[in-house]
Design a protein around this motif. Sequence first.
Motif, PDB file in Angstrom:
ATOM      1  N   THR A  62     -22.897   9.728 -30.855  1.00  0.00           N
ATOM      2  CA  THR A  62     -24.018  10.254 -31.636  1.00  0.00           C
ATOM      3  C   THR A  62     -23.778  10.033 -33.127  1.00  0.00           C
ATOM      4  N   LEU A  63     -24.792   9.529 -33.805  1.00  0.00           N
ATOM      5  CA  LEU A  63     -24.718   9.391 -35.263  1.00  0.00           C
ATOM      6  C   LEU A  63     -25.086  10.727 -35.903  1.00  0.00           C
ATOM      7  N   PHE A  64     -24.263  11.155 -36.847  1.00  0.00           N
ATOM      8  CA  PHE A  64     -24.509  12.406 -37.549  1.00  0.00           C
ATOM      9  C   PHE A  64     -24.769  12.161 -39.026  1.00  0.00           C
ATOM     10  N   ASP A  65     -25.675  12.943 -39.574  1.00  0.00           N
ATOM     11  CA  ASP A  65     -25.804  13.067 -41.017  1.00  0.00           C
ATOM     12  C   ASP A  65     -25.117  14.374 -41.391  1.00  0.00           C
ATOM     13  N   VAL A  66     -23.873  14.259 -41.846  1.00  0.00           N
ATOM     14  CA  VAL A  66     -23.103  15.447 -42.206  1.00  0.00           C
ATOM     15  C   VAL A  66     -23.501  15.852 -43.619  1.00  0.00           C
TER      16      VAL A  66
END
Length: 218
Positions: A62-66
């Motif tokens: 999963t790609l996250f925008d932290v």
Amino acid sequence: MADVVEFPAASRERAGKGPARAARRAGQVPGVIYGAKKDPTLISVEERQLNKLLHQGGFFSTLFDVKVDGGKSERALARDVQFDPVTDNPVHIDFLRVSAATSVHVEVAVHFINEDTCPGLKEGGVLNVVRHEIELACRADAIPSQIDIDLAGLQIGDGVHISMVKLPDGVAPTITDRDFTIATIAAPTVVREEAAEEQEGEAEAAAEAPAEEESKED
């Protein structure tokens, strides 16, 4: 491509066991964002939200925008989660910074379709899953959410190999030296047991036959 999930985080000023323990007592999991030739960013994330995401599956693909302290987001992939050996609670998480052009290796879950029309399954066969995930190489912005495996037309004894799977453009398996198996349609246990019993009965009959012939001669 899989959806990008926003993941709020708080910055940490210091590394070390003391600050990390303090974060855990506050219900936070310490972590770090590294990579892209930038300095590491020390963070902490809410343990409850991390556990929720971990149990949803596909966490490491999963790609996250932290989003640190509500500011600018950093696009990242989770690369490692360490767990307490006693409680099994997460105690540390590592994120890798990525861009659209970053090439990554990720494990993506397989999803089987057309099970209700699969001849082998309709005849009583059993779906034997060899690999629940496939490790793939692709760009970070092209990670598939899942890989669909079509079971239509498969008979008992047939298998699904990676060469039979249509992958999205720009996505390739990391294993290239063999046509590995993902799943097979196995014979039902009842059939195997009946065959074994039949073979056992034939063997017993063959063993008794000479004794009967010998008694007739007497």
